[in-house]
Design an enzyme around this catalytic site. Sequence first.
Site, mmCIF file in Angstrom:
data_model
loop_
_atom_site.group_PDB
_atom_site.id
_atom_site.type_symbol
_atom_site.label_atom_id
_atom_site.label_comp_id
_atom_site.label_asym_id
_atom_site.label_seq_id
_atom_site.Cartn_x
_atom_site.Cartn_y
_atom_site.Cartn_z
ATOM 1 N N GLU B 60 0.967 -1.244 0.148
ATOM 2 C CA GLU B 60 -0.141 0.117 0.110
ATOM 3 C C GLU B 60 0.862 1.178 -0.055
ATOM 4 O OE1 GLU B 60 -0.818 -2.638 1.535
ATOM 5 O OE2 GLU B 60 -3.072 -2.926 1.000
ATOM 6 N N HIS B 129 -10.719 -4.548 10.524
ATOM 7 C CA HIS B 129 -11.422 -4.333 8.936
ATOM 8 C C HIS B 129 -12.511 -3.453 8.939
ATOM 9 C CE1 HIS B 129 -8.637 -7.613 7.924
ATOM 10 N NE2 HIS B 129 -8.848 -7.393 6.543
HETATM 11 C C1 LIG Z 1 -2.426 -4.620 4.040
HETATM 12 C C2 LIG Z 1 -3.339 -5.512 3.510
HETATM 13 N N1 LIG Z 1 -3.467 -5.439 2.246
HETATM 14 C C3 LIG Z 1 -4.668 -5.992 1.555
HETATM 15 C C4 LIG Z 1 -5.447 -7.003 2.473
HETATM 16 C C5 LIG Z 1 -6.407 -7.756 1.796
HETATM 17 N N2 LIG Z 1 -5.991 -9.199 1.538
HETATM 18 C C6 LIG Z 1 -6.417 -10.081 2.454
HETATM 19 S S1 LIG Z 1 -5.389 -11.425 2.377
HETATM 20 C C7 LIG Z 1 -4.693 -10.932 1.060
HETATM 21 C C8 LIG Z 1 -3.794 -11.902 0.282
HETATM 22 C C9 LIG Z 1 -2.474 -12.556 1.406
HETATM 23 O O1 LIG Z 1 -1.703 -13.204 0.409
HETATM 24 P P1 LIG Z 1 -0.671 -13.893 1.238
HETATM 25 O O2 LIG Z 1 0.173 -13.279 1.920
HETATM 26 O O3 LIG Z 1 0.076 -14.890 0.289
HETATM 27 O O4 LIG Z 1 -1.470 -15.382 2.109
HETATM 28 P P2 LIG Z 1 -2.592 -16.331 1.770
HETATM 29 O O5 LIG Z 1 -3.931 -15.606 1.648
HETATM 30 O O6 LIG Z 1 -2.081 -16.816 0.457
HETATM 31 O O7 LIG Z 1 -2.391 -17.256 2.900
HETATM 32 C C10 LIG Z 1 -4.872 -9.638 0.852
HETATM 33 C C11 LIG Z 1 -4.421 -8.922 -0.385
HETATM 34 C C12 LIG Z 1 -4.959 -6.915 3.779
HETATM 35 N N3 LIG Z 1 -5.836 -7.767 4.641
HETATM 36 N N4 LIG Z 1 -4.015 -6.219 4.219
#
Ligand SMILES: Cc1ncc(C[n+]2csc(CCOP(=O)(O)OP(=O)(O)O)c2C)c(N)n1
Lengths: 330, 330, 332, 332
Positions: B60, B129
């Site tokens: 971000e 959230h």
């Molecule tokens: C700072 C932030 N940006 C965006 C989100 C929305 N979001 C939730 S999970 C996610 C993907 C995260 O991917 P990863 O770290 O690979 O974990 P996984 O879901 O694959 O376990 C996103 C973009 C968030 N929760 N926090």
Amino acid sequence: MPELTYREALRSTLVEEMDRDRAVVLIGEDIGVYQGTFRVTADLLERFGPKRVIDTPISELGFVGAAIGMAMLGLHPVVEVMTWNFALLAFDQIVNNAAKIRYFSGGQVNVPIVIRGPNGAGVQLSAQHSQSLEATFAHFPGLFVVTPATPAEAKGLLRTAIRGNDPVIFLENAALYGMKGEVPDGNFALPFGRADVARVGKDVTVVAYGRMLHLALAVATQLLEEGIDAEVINLRTLRPLDTETVVSSVSKTHRAVVVQEQWKPFGAAGEIAATIYEHAFDELDAPVERVTGADVPMPYARSLELLAVPHEGDVIKAIKRTLYKDGIKG
Amino acid sequence: MPELTYREALRSTLVEEMDRDRAVVLIGEDIGVYQGTFRVTADLLERFGPKRVIDTPISELGFVGAAIGMAMLGLHPVVEVMTWNFALLAFDQIVNNAAKIRYFSGGQVNVPIVIRGPNGAGVQLSAQHSQSLEATFAHFPGLFVVTPATPAEAKGLLRTAIRGNDPVIFLENAALYGMKGEVPDGNFALPFGRADVARVGKDVTVVAYGRMLHLALAVATQLLEEGIDAEVINLRTLRPLDTETVVSSVSKTHRAVVVQEQWKPFGAAGEIAATIYEHAFDELDAPVERVTGADVPMPYARSLELLAVPHEGDVIKAIKRTLYKDGIKG
Amino acid sequence: MQRTEDLTREELTAALEWYAKMVLSRRFEDAAERAFRHGKIGGYLHVYSGQEAVAAGLLSAIRKDDIFFTAYRDHAHALYSGSPPGAVMAELYGKATGLAKGKGGSMHLFDASRGFYGGYGIVGGHIPLATGAAYTLRYLDTDRLCLCFLGDGAMNSGSFHEPANMAGLWGRDGLCPIVYIVENNQYAMGTSVSRSSAVANLASRFLAYEIENERADGMDYFTVRRVASRVINQVRETGRPYAVEMLTYRFAGHGAADLFQPYRNRGEVTDARTRDPITLLEDRLRAAELLTDADVERIRREAEHAVEQAVKFADESPEPAADELFKDVYGS
Amino acid sequence: MQRTEDLTREELTAALEWYAKMVLSRRFEDAAERAFRHGKIGGYLHVYSGQEAVAAGLLSAIRKDDIFFTAYRDHAHALYSGSPPGAVMAELYGKATGLAKGKGGSMHLFDASRGFYGGYGIVGGHIPLATGAAYTLRYLDTDRLCLCFLGDGAMNSGSFHEPANMAGLWGRDGLCPIVYIVENNQYAMGTSVSRSSAVANLASRFLAYEIENERADGMDYFTVRRVASRVINQVRETGRPYAVEMLTYRFAGHGAADLFQPYRNRGEVTDARTRDPITLLEDRLRAAELLTDADVERIRREAEHAVEQAVKFADESPEPAADELFKDVYGS
Ligand SMILES: Cc1ncc(C[n+]2csc(CCOP(=O)(O)OP(=O)(O)O)c2C)c(N)n1
Ligand SMILES: Cc1ncc(C[n+]2csc(CCOP(=O)(O)OP(=O)(O)O)c2C)c(N)n1
Ligand SMILES: [Mg+2]
Ligand SMILES: [Mg+2]
């Protein structure tokens, strides 16, 4: 009672609390080898060693977050942010972790962390380095927001902050570090949420906090000559806000002026004014006046900067408006 | 006038503006291949290609900052934040760069950037959230803060945002994306700083914005049965705040209730209330009432969450208090 | 993949318990998804199916007094560390009997008494916490250590970079006993690793912080477990951080709302399922003659029963009392 | 160090102009420090003395339509790109005739007409901006490029990590013509690189983003210039990012208030001064017989004169008009 500067009051409290409790650690940029940008932590590295006085890289998000993790495991970190402006980089950690972990864990852990450093404008530090961020933090439940205005308050509020169980946003002011004042000995502590009647008066209530207290007091003295007897309330903490003390003063004077350094819209004075109205609407003989900084990013040029921050004249005018004496000199 | 959902209103405006001006680009997480978390950018990658619809890593701070750099060089980026909570990680870029660069460069460059995404509580998204961050951003000069409440406003305000020269904090709401409403054709745009009298009434002024508008309108309809005729003001933008429309309404009704979703202390309603007092103190027959969310991090459990957000009953009670009808049912 | 012949009888036998736990957590996730569809669970729901070997391999290797942090994909982590399935499910249901009294929900599981320090919803936001926690364990003169699970997507955030560097620095003095476990499940929501990270080898990123690192097959319980044991011994001894990238795969959508999955095709998921970590482990235990058809059946039934009980418990548990709303905001 | 024998006559001759610029900026910094002590300049003041070869080598190698960003240690960058010394000094004085009408000050020099996009006070905060700006240059179908100067300290911030990764990604498609120049002057305020970065070789950190990188002697103008020319050609051609770590040293305190410098000893500074970039360049130009005593004297005098004029200009310039306070907050 010994006389200490605001800086010494802070520093000696850190020393006392670190002597008392090994769980108290310091962490921040240039607090050790460099002795602290404002020398609040001078010599503490030598005294307590690098495990307890932790110099960090320029990683506000990282070290504020790490300190929160330390707090969750039982330490009491006191984090120095070189200025509060830089803490905006750690905003997520402060409001999404420090302020909320206790809640979303269902009370399983506390986050006893103090984050401290200078807040507000200095002299010609320009737009990115001159922000007064109290309203920004005070909006978030889970945080305490503290604004010591004197050496005694610096000591008393810092001790309460360090001995508490919750995250404390501790807002100092660069202009105050050199200020001297009497500071009670021993384990002197000041409670959160208890405002101080810094000057008793009867004609108008001036509400201020932090550095603005001194502006308010100076004005009060000055106005005595004109026969206006102002009561000055020093809030000491913005979260919690001591509504009772403010309201009881306004109920006596029937007039109120709130002074804040920062931008007027959505600033602290708005909240304080709204609170006064909510509790003392029928007591008020005039609208509450807000004295604030100009609604602009802080300019560098000294001449413009002086126009951007509140002055005695602004407070005087505001007081006179509440007394419907606008026409009169001042 | 065609009926569109709030989501379609946003999406079609993006399409229209991107068709009009190649300088308009989209950037954010999962807006392309994934089609947007709330599908506001559905199919836009296919339509405009990866150079104009830029999927980013979870960065971000990085991509909001990059978009600011793009804006400085003449593009008009529209940044999607998946929710505004995540934008707290980019807080430094937003308030220290986007809001201030024009000023500290002495007007040499503009930062025409729109940052948009859902603000406020959804359903059971819990503490990290569910934040409604309008007051937090509206404090900072240099930013516009916009809160569209209807499909027409979504279109009209987004167009103004994209065609403007300044950073715009564009606060949508997840609960509204599916809402339908009539939307004027063509280059329909709504100015910033102009509130809407969403319902004309004479007994009390209810000030709201964003999702809370619908709560206010529902209450107004309901209260008609009890013979209470409420005027509802929809602010549309918080910065600038349309003081004139609010004050002229209050000057007519002599009573005001401000509704906001978020925590009361240092929230938007405080500013709005303080502003009303400043401009209409003598017109008020009762203190301004604030209806707000509970002052706690948002709990997950639905039962607790329902206690934490404002309801019709809260607004009704507040209205009745301003009318000194507390005793009466409601 | 760790060759079965190289495993000791002891390792194989010990895995039986973890096989059962993995079966349990898979069933648990299935039940949670069903409950979500029935409106019993609200908000976001991120299930762990496909990734079981990672948390199981790591959490089977730590001591009772060690601690760990993870993100929102956290149900299995809680179950593996011993939280009662009922209390976990009740948290998902938002009930008073939940791990966090219903205040946290799926994304914020938390069981400090068992070393589980949460469950966080802001991607990357827990990494600084875990790093500071690790420091504390040494500061307090213990030999406990901290695991920090994170996603591939989280590595692109400043919340990763800053503490990783600090861990590298603190590790020089033996003051940062942490294992970073990158659960590389190939995607961050709809964004593949190749589209979000400039380098393909995520483990290699730790070189920028002088943190020892390696990649491993995260679908094979024994591989994970072997790596985990070795790394954990080393970290406990040295107080220096270590990073492991576990190559794994998420079988389900990102969250319960991710139905269409336009970012990958069905074939890719089907392929990945041929290496289901539970089946892989089952086959090995069968091959080692530690598991019979009957055992598998029994374990399945026990898991189903435990999950049913958990659902029942959650369903019948009371809502949090209204006055909980204002509790736990402040501790003092 | 670039061997003088390997340099072309052209390179040597072209350097004369840059020698003069470096002398000018050094004198400028001395004058600024004096003005600060006399209370003519307020706020923070960070001078560039010791690091001149870095900005000079880089800025001498770019095209007029290229752009650059840096942090708050930015006076030399402005002077080298052609901003009038008077307007730069006037900005430091907070006068209406300053580059930014006196609104920015020392930390926020800005001269967009000459490609200088600022001057930023939050460490690392300009790196995302520069990265997005670089993208834009390609988006607009130009072959312009962007330089992003940053300090060693800035590399530990998320503001560095996140855009660096994005640059790596965008670079694959030739969409990120940026050169990151790490001005490694050994310290971030009072914190040495070895105490703030887990790795000693800062250039190597760019490997985590698949960004080509190298280190070079940042005290030798010709070394910097040679590296710069090569790298800039490559980046202009490929649209891919590149990183150079320039090893340099800050002769003065971090800022004008950093008097005691408890983090380093005098000897270290004295040693570093034996490789003063201006003297090094002077010696080489003398050796090449492009510079005589008289030339040196003339250049010194011209620099002094220019700085005097700048100070005079700043001193005599008017304060910003009061109504400037509310201008430039919004553009529309
Ligand atoms: C700072 C932030 N940006 C965006 C989100 C929305 N979001 C939730 S999970 C996610 C993907 C995260 O991917 P990863 O770290 O690979 O974990 P996984 O879901 O694959 O376990 C996103 C973009 C968030 N929760 N926090
Ligand atoms: C985010 C942030 N944290 C702290 C500071 C205070 N600060 C100003 S300059 C500086 C040191 C920066 O060092 P480096 O990046 O190496 O640049 P140099 O000063 O050596 O040119 C610090 C810590 C700041 N301006 N911004
Ligand atoms: Mg992932
Ligand atoms: Mg440096």
